[in-house]
Design a protein around this motif. Structure first.
Motif, mmCIF file in Angstrom:
data_model
loop_
_atom_site.group_PDB
_atom_site.id
_atom_site.type_symbol
_atom_site.label_atom_id
_atom_site.label_comp_id
_atom_site.label_asym_id
_atom_site.label_seq_id
_atom_site.Cartn_x
_atom_site.Cartn_y
_atom_site.Cartn_z
ATOM 1 N N LEU A 152 0.820 -1.215 0.000
ATOM 2 C CA LEU A 152 0.000 0.000 0.000
ATOM 3 C C LEU A 152 0.852 1.262 0.000
ATOM 4 O O LEU A 152 0.552 2.226 -0.715
ATOM 5 C CB LEU A 152 -0.932 0.002 1.217
ATOM 6 N N LEU A 153 1.920 1.284 0.795
ATOM 7 C CA LEU A 153 2.768 2.475 0.865
ATOM 8 C C LEU A 153 3.574 2.645 -0.419
ATOM 9 O O LEU A 153 3.740 3.761 -0.918
ATOM 10 C CB LEU A 153 3.691 2.393 2.081
ATOM 11 N N GLY A 154 4.055 1.528 -0.962
ATOM 12 C CA GLY A 154 4.779 1.592 -2.230
ATOM 13 C C GLY A 154 3.905 2.143 -3.341
ATOM 14 O O GLY A 154 4.339 2.978 -4.147
ATOM 15 N N LYS A 155 2.653 1.706 -3.376
ATOM 16 C CA LYS A 155 1.724 2.191 -4.410
ATOM 17 C C LYS A 155 1.382 3.661 -4.204
ATOM 18 O O LYS A 155 1.166 4.398 -5.170
ATOM 19 C CB LYS A 155 0.452 1.335 -4.399
ATOM 20 N N ALA A 156 1.324 4.098 -2.940
ATOM 21 C CA ALA A 156 1.013 5.505 -2.671
ATOM 22 C C ALA A 156 2.158 6.421 -3.066
ATOM 23 O O ALA A 156 1.959 7.539 -3.565
ATOM 24 C CB ALA A 156 0.683 5.686 -1.188
ATOM 25 N N LEU A 157 3.412 5.962 -2.876
ATOM 26 C CA LEU A 157 4.579 6.793 -3.165
ATOM 27 C C LEU A 157 4.934 6.826 -4.648
ATOM 28 O O LEU A 157 5.336 7.873 -5.172
ATOM 29 C CB LEU A 157 5.780 6.288 -2.360
ATOM 30 N N SER A 158 4.803 5.714 -5.335
ATOM 31 C CA SER A 158 5.342 5.557 -6.695
ATOM 32 C C SER A 158 4.947 6.657 -7.680
ATOM 33 O O SER A 158 5.806 7.135 -8.435
ATOM 34 C CB SER A 158 4.943 4.187 -7.256
ATOM 35 N N PRO A 159 3.691 7.110 -7.708
ATOM 36 C CA PRO A 159 3.343 8.141 -8.704
ATOM 37 C C PRO A 159 3.950 9.507 -8.418
ATOM 38 O O PRO A 159 3.939 10.378 -9.287
ATOM 39 C CB PRO A 159 1.806 8.203 -8.605
ATOM 40 N N HIS A 160 4.492 9.723 -7.220
ATOM 41 C CA HIS A 160 4.910 11.064 -6.809
ATOM 42 C C HIS A 160 6.417 11.226 -6.660
ATOM 43 O O HIS A 160 6.885 12.332 -6.379
ATOM 44 C CB HIS A 160 4.252 11.421 -5.470
ATOM 45 N N ALA A 161 7.184 10.146 -6.817
ATOM 46 C CA ALA A 161 8.628 10.229 -6.588
ATOM 47 C C ALA A 161 9.388 9.587 -7.733
ATOM 48 O O ALA A 161 8.876 8.692 -8.417
ATOM 49 C CB ALA A 161 8.987 9.538 -5.264
ATOM 50 N N ASN A 162 10.609 10.050 -7.929
ATOM 51 C CA ASN A 162 11.507 9.485 -8.942
ATOM 52 C C ASN A 162 12.270 8.328 -8.282
ATOM 53 O O ASN A 162 13.289 8.541 -7.642
ATOM 54 C CB ASN A 162 12.459 10.572 -9.438
ATOM 55 N N ILE A 163 11.759 7.127 -8.441
ATOM 56 C CA ILE A 163 12.288 5.967 -7.726
ATOM 57 C C ILE A 163 13.169 5.128 -8.655
ATOM 58 O O ILE A 163 12.708 4.617 -9.673
ATOM 59 C CB ILE A 163 11.146 5.106 -7.158
ATOM 60 N N ALA A 164 14.442 5.011 -8.287
ATOM 61 C CA ALA A 164 15.350 4.159 -9.053
ATOM 62 C C ALA A 164 15.131 2.698 -8.696
ATOM 63 O O ALA A 164 15.129 1.820 -9.564
ATOM 64 C CB ALA A 164 16.798 4.560 -8.773
ATOM 65 N N SER A 165 14.962 2.435 -7.384
ATOM 66 C CA SER A 165 14.671 1.072 -6.948
ATOM 67 C C SER A 165 13.949 1.131 -5.606
ATOM 68 O O SER A 165 14.237 1.998 -4.775
ATOM 69 C CB SER A 165 15.959 0.244 -6.811
ATOM 70 N N MET A 166 13.012 0.204 -5.432
ATOM 71 C CA MET A 166 12.304 0.109 -4.165
ATOM 72 C C MET A 166 12.344 -1.337 -3.695
ATOM 73 O O MET A 166 12.028 -2.262 -4.445
ATOM 74 C CB MET A 166 10.854 0.587 -4.291
ATOM 75 N N THR A 167 12.754 -1.507 -2.437
ATOM 76 C CA THR A 167 12.857 -2.829 -1.821
ATOM 77 C C THR A 167 11.820 -2.943 -0.714
ATOM 78 O O THR A 167 11.729 -2.056 0.147
ATOM 79 C CB THR A 167 14.259 -3.051 -1.223
ATOM 80 N N GLY A 168 11.043 -3.999 -0.724
ATOM 81 C CA GLY A 168 10.084 -4.267 0.339
ATOM 82 C C GLY A 168 10.586 -5.403 1.217
ATOM 83 O O GLY A 168 11.097 -6.406 0.706
ATOM 84 N N ILE A 169 10.456 -5.233 2.519
ATOM 85 C CA ILE A 169 10.856 -6.267 3.484
ATOM 86 C C ILE A 169 9.664 -6.576 4.371
ATOM 87 O O ILE A 169 9.025 -5.666 4.891
ATOM 88 C CB ILE A 169 12.043 -5.802 4.363
ATOM 89 N N ASP A 170 9.368 -7.865 4.541
ATOM 90 C CA ASP A 170 8.237 -8.231 5.403
ATOM 91 C C ASP A 170 8.456 -9.632 5.978
ATOM 92 O O ASP A 170 9.016 -10.507 5.311
ATOM 93 C CB ASP A 170 6.919 -8.188 4.628
ATOM 94 N N LEU A 171 7.974 -9.817 7.213
ATOM 95 C CA LEU A 171 8.079 -11.119 7.877
ATOM 96 C C LEU A 171 7.124 -12.147 7.288
ATOM 97 O O LEU A 171 7.350 -13.346 7.394
ATOM 98 C CB LEU A 171 7.755 -10.966 9.368
ATOM 99 N N SER A 172 6.028 -11.671 6.709
ATOM 100 C CA SER A 172 4.994 -12.574 6.204
ATOM 101 C C SER A 172 5.250 -12.941 4.744
ATOM 102 O O SER A 172 5.252 -12.075 3.867
ATOM 103 C CB SER A 172 3.614 -11.925 6.341
ATOM 104 N N GLU A 173 5.422 -14.211 4.499
ATOM 105 C CA GLU A 173 5.649 -14.675 3.123
ATOM 106 C C GLU A 173 4.431 -14.419 2.254
ATOM 107 O O GLU A 173 4.552 -14.087 1.069
ATOM 108 C CB GLU A 173 5.990 -16.167 3.136
#
Length: 463
Positions: free
Chosen positions: A317-338
């Motif tokens: 959800l946060l990645g989707k909220a940020l993506s249209p507004h920032a110049n992102i070269a790479s985004m890494t998500g980390i989570d305990l839940s597979e």
């Protein structure tokens, strides 16, 4: 189209075999040539419902309603339309749709579905009446209807009657039945019966812990504590001295603050709800934290391309909220839940997804421009390790944005199983680490039991 009925029959067969995508292809082919084909649109709506594609389901089922040529057909489409609206938490519209379905063709299932809406609206007398009607129309109706009727009677304070109803219609294999049955025994001060039962059968660890979870969810913390302690004694007899999920729940209810929620607790919690996470959080709990966090963050973001880490990324959800507004070269998500990682992969926002502990997995990074954590610190008590690893993972000038639930003491574990932190504690940690404090704003994180949960958004910077 030639052989349309044969194609519909084939699509139904495929759907019954669990081959929903192949069934969808057939129905899409039909509606390309016949956009108002009732059965094709109905099946497309049902398939979308099963995939939790609720807006798409609403579209197809709305067309099916318009295309229906009989009362039976229209009622069927309206019933399914109400289900898609319920999933979107548009309860008033869902109620209108199911009322129309019942007016056209009163069926037990329709009454049960309307009872579900009344339950979400806390309209207990109407919920009870619909379930009584459904059972009178079909006495051999599923156990679920009797369990729901017991729930309605409990809320109407008919505790003894509710328990008798469950015991007259037993289904010890159904977790919902077991949960309500145990809770009603607690309310009726008969928990010894629950103890004798769970000692005499083989239930999974999750099923046993769920008894206490349900009592807690239904606002009976004293009964929840008794059930958890009962299960703890049973585990000890089986040689299981420490179950991380159970220990965490007991700590939360006893007010014993541990340093963080056990990994097994967090994994179990989010693996179990990954499929419906966004629908429940956004629609039911009015969760807008990702959008609020991005709004606060944008004035501080540099114009150059950024490397970003999303801690506890969940479904993205946060990645989707940020993506249209920032110049992102790479985004890494980390989570305990597979399971959450699998959901996040569908968002298309992340170049890298890592399954593991957010603190441990930060260690290899050292040149990150932005690290984000929305509704994640609520599963950590002591934040010193997280702040230290985050500082090391950021590049010079890098930003760290996160949210907390607020309390007055440094930090504490609440009966919800989540941690709260004080602004003073956050300021002390930030200063000790060397962060520059840019922003802290109070916000509403989500609803809990229809009441807003107050939190705070922070933006810090590594000098």
């Amino acid at each position: 189209m030639k052989n349309t009925e044969q194609l519909i029959s084939k699509a139904i067969t495929l759907l019954n075999q669990g081959k929903s995508e192949r069934a969808r292809l057939i129905c899409n082919k039909i509606v390309l040539e016949a956009p108002l084909h009732y059965q094709a649109q109905l099946l497309l709506g049902v398939i979308a419902l099963s995939k939790q594609e609720n807006a798409l389901a609403e579209k197809h089922l709305g067309i099916a309603c318009d295309a229906a040529t009989s009362k039976h057909s229209k009622a069927q489409a309206l019933n399914n339309l109400s289900l898609s609206l319920i999933s979107q938490q548009r309860l008033s519209e869902a109620l209108t749709a199911i009322n129309d379905a019942i007016q056209l063709k009163p069926q037990p299932l329709f009454y049960c579905n309307r009872a579900n809406i009344f339950e979400q609206l806390s309209r207990w007398p109407e919920m009870q009446q619909d379930l009584i009607t459904a059972i009178s129309l079909s006495p051999d109706i599923t156990t679920e209807a009797y369990t729901s009727l017991a729930v309605a009677k409990r809320h109407l304070r008919e505790f003894t009657t509710a328990l008798q109803l469950l015991e007259q219609n037993p289904d010890h294999t159904d977790q919902d039945w077991l949960n309500e049955w145990a809770l009603l025994h607690g309310i009726n001060q008969q928990l010894e019966n629950v103890k004798q039962y769970i000692h005499g059968v083989q239930l999974s660890d999750d099923a046993l812990i769920a008894l206490g979870d349900y009592a807690l969810e239904q606002s009976h913390p004293e009964i929840a504590l008794s059930l958890y302690l009962m299960v703890q004694d049973l585990f000890a007899q089986r040689g299981l001295s420490d179950h991380p999920v159970l220990t965490h729940q007991l700590n939360a209810l006893k007010g014993t603050s541990s340093l963080q929620a056990p990994r097994g607790y967090v994994e179990s919690l989010f693996d179990s709800c990954a499929g419906q996470f966004e629908e429940r959080l956004v629609r039911q709990l009015h969760y807008r934290l990702p959008e609020l966090m991005v709004e606060q963050l944008l004035p501080f973001l540099p114009q150059r391309s950024l490397s970003v880490i999303d801690l506890g990324c969940g479904t993205g959800l946060l990645g989707k909220a940020l993506s249209p507004h920032a110049n992102i070269a790479s985004m890494t998500g980390i989570d305990l839940s597979e399971q959450m990682i699998k959901q996040a992969s569908k968002s298309g926002c992340y170049q890298h997804l890592i399954h593991g502990d957010i603190v441990d997995k930060l260690t290899p990074f050292g040149d990150t421009d932005l690290i984000m954590a929305a509704d994640v610190l609520i599963y950590l008590g002591d934040l010193s390790a997280l702040f230290s690893h985050t500082y090391q993972a950021l590049s010079t000038g890098g930003l760290f944005t996160f949210s907390i639930e607020r309390c007055e003491e440094a930090w504490k574990l609440t009966p919800s199983g989540r941690y709260q932190h004080s602004p003073d504690y956050i300021k002390r940690l930030s200063d000790d680490m060397g962060f520059i404090h840019h922003l802290s704003n109070e916000c509403q994180l989500r609803l809990e039991k229809n009441k807003p949960v107050t939190g705070e958004i922070y933006i810090l910077q590594k000098p």
